[in-house]
Design an enzyme around this catalytic site. Structure first.
Site, PDB file in Angstrom:
ATOM      1  CB  ILE A 281      -0.959   0.018   1.211  1.00 42.73           C
ATOM      2  CG1 ILE A 281      -1.927   1.219   1.127  1.00 42.73           C
ATOM      3  CG2 ILE A 281      -0.205   0.009   2.534  1.00 42.73           C
ATOM      4  CD1 ILE A 281      -3.050   1.184   2.149  1.00 42.73           C
ATOM      5  CB  SER A 282       1.044   4.203   0.672  1.00 41.33           C
ATOM      6  OG  SER A 282       1.376   5.565   0.652  1.00 41.33           O
TER       7      SER A 282
END
Length: 333
Positions: free
Chosen positions: A150-151
């Site tokens: 994520i991210s």
């Protein structure tokens, strides 16, 4: 009270069955954490391995490499995603590397630096080395090795998929971006705000070239992104899908001939009861889903569907953890 011989036999049979069942329950092992450290000339990183319940050294299992976002680490990523619970049920090993504070004060993976965007170099080589070490320490099915994040971990996932298509069978990018979406720190700030300045088609070719294989393999990709993500502009999710479709266009026959098209083969609308609406864009090729893009209405920078209540999670979104695993497990390298 007298008992006949048949009654005694029946009672003994019941007792033996109960003892066997109880013995199996006692023998069953719960899931647990192991810890490791891997290093090469580019540095060293700690990692944690979730060994699923009832792990047997005689049975090869899939492996999922999970890359956390900034200001977090393996334990919080495991809790926020819930992958360990799914691993216990489905039977796969989960590997969580930890970014060093010395490498990045916010514990972000440095996806925007060219040294980390190449095969056999930088943080990408360290993460690949961790996977190799897990393969050596556990019974792993090499056809079923996957990566997600994520991210900053999502952007790093794109690097691992691009440059190690011979290692990973498929991957999932959550609230992240495409391969080489930026190549400088200032460029990464712009990409997060407004999307990459680079063409997904051009970067798709760069990703194909990075694999280091004379015949780079197709890379199935799942992308999750919220429509009101103010940390990573949602256009980054669109660019990641297009970039990997271009990579796959080259990977199937070595030619940029639109054999894999940036055109959804189907679109599905969904609604979480009491939560967010979402749209799923499916891109199929050769009878299988090659790419899938979840666009979650009203969701910010978050792991969709998490029940943890932790920051950067959204309980009102579709269950990204289960959806991710079901997508990944359908693909073999």
């Amino acid at each position: 009270m007298k008992f006949g011989i048949d009654s005694i036999k029946t009672a003994l049979l019941v007792l033996c069955t109960w003892l066997a069942t109880a013995g199996s329950a006692v023998a069953a092992s719960p899931g647990h954490w192991d810890v490791g450290l891997y290093g090469n000339i580019f540095g060293a990183r700690e990692y944690q391995v979730w060994v699923p319940a009832d792990y047997q050294q005689t049975q090869p299992l899939p492996v999922l490499l999970v890359l956390h976002g900034c200001v977090t680490g393996p334990n919080l990523m495991g809790e926020a995603s819930g992958f360990n619970d799914v691993a216990d049920t489905e039977g796969f090993i989960v590997v969580y590397p930890r970014q060093n504070l010395t490498a990045n004060p916010a514990r972000c993976w440095n996806w925007q630096l060219p040294i980390n965007q190449a095969r056999g170099s930088g943080e990408a080589s360290i993460l690949a080395g961790i996977v190799d070490e897990v393969k050596a320490d556990y019974n792993v099915d090499p056809r079923r090795v996957y990566v997600t994040g994520i991210s900053a971990g999502g952007a790093m996932t794109s690097i691992m998929l691009a440059c190690y298509s011979d290692v990973f069978a498929a991957g999932a990018v959550h609230s992240g971006g495409m391969y080489k979406g930026a190549t400088t720190v200032s460029g990464s700030a712009y990409a997060l705000l407004a999307g990459s300045i680079y063409s997904p088609d051009s970067n798709g070719r760069l990703a194909w070239q990075c694999s280091g294989s004379p015949s780079p393999r197709p890379i199935p990709l799942l992308v999750f992104h919220g429509t009101v993500d103010t940390t990573v502009n949602p256009v980054n999710g669109q660019q990641a899908v297009r970039q990997f479709l271009q990579t796959n266009d080259l990977a199937d026959d070595g030619l940029d001939n639109d054999s894999v098209k940036y055109q959804p083969t189907s679109t599905i609308a969904g609604q979480v009861p009491g939560g967010h609406a979402y749209t799923v864009y499916n891109y199929s090729y050769g009878g299988k889903t090659l790419a899938q893009h979840y666009v979650v209405q009203g969701m910010g920078h978050a792991w969709s569907g998490s029940q943890s209540g932790l920051p950067f999670t959204d309980v009102k979104g579709p269950d990204a953890t289960l959806i991710t695993w079901l997508f990944l497990k359908d693909h073999l390298r």
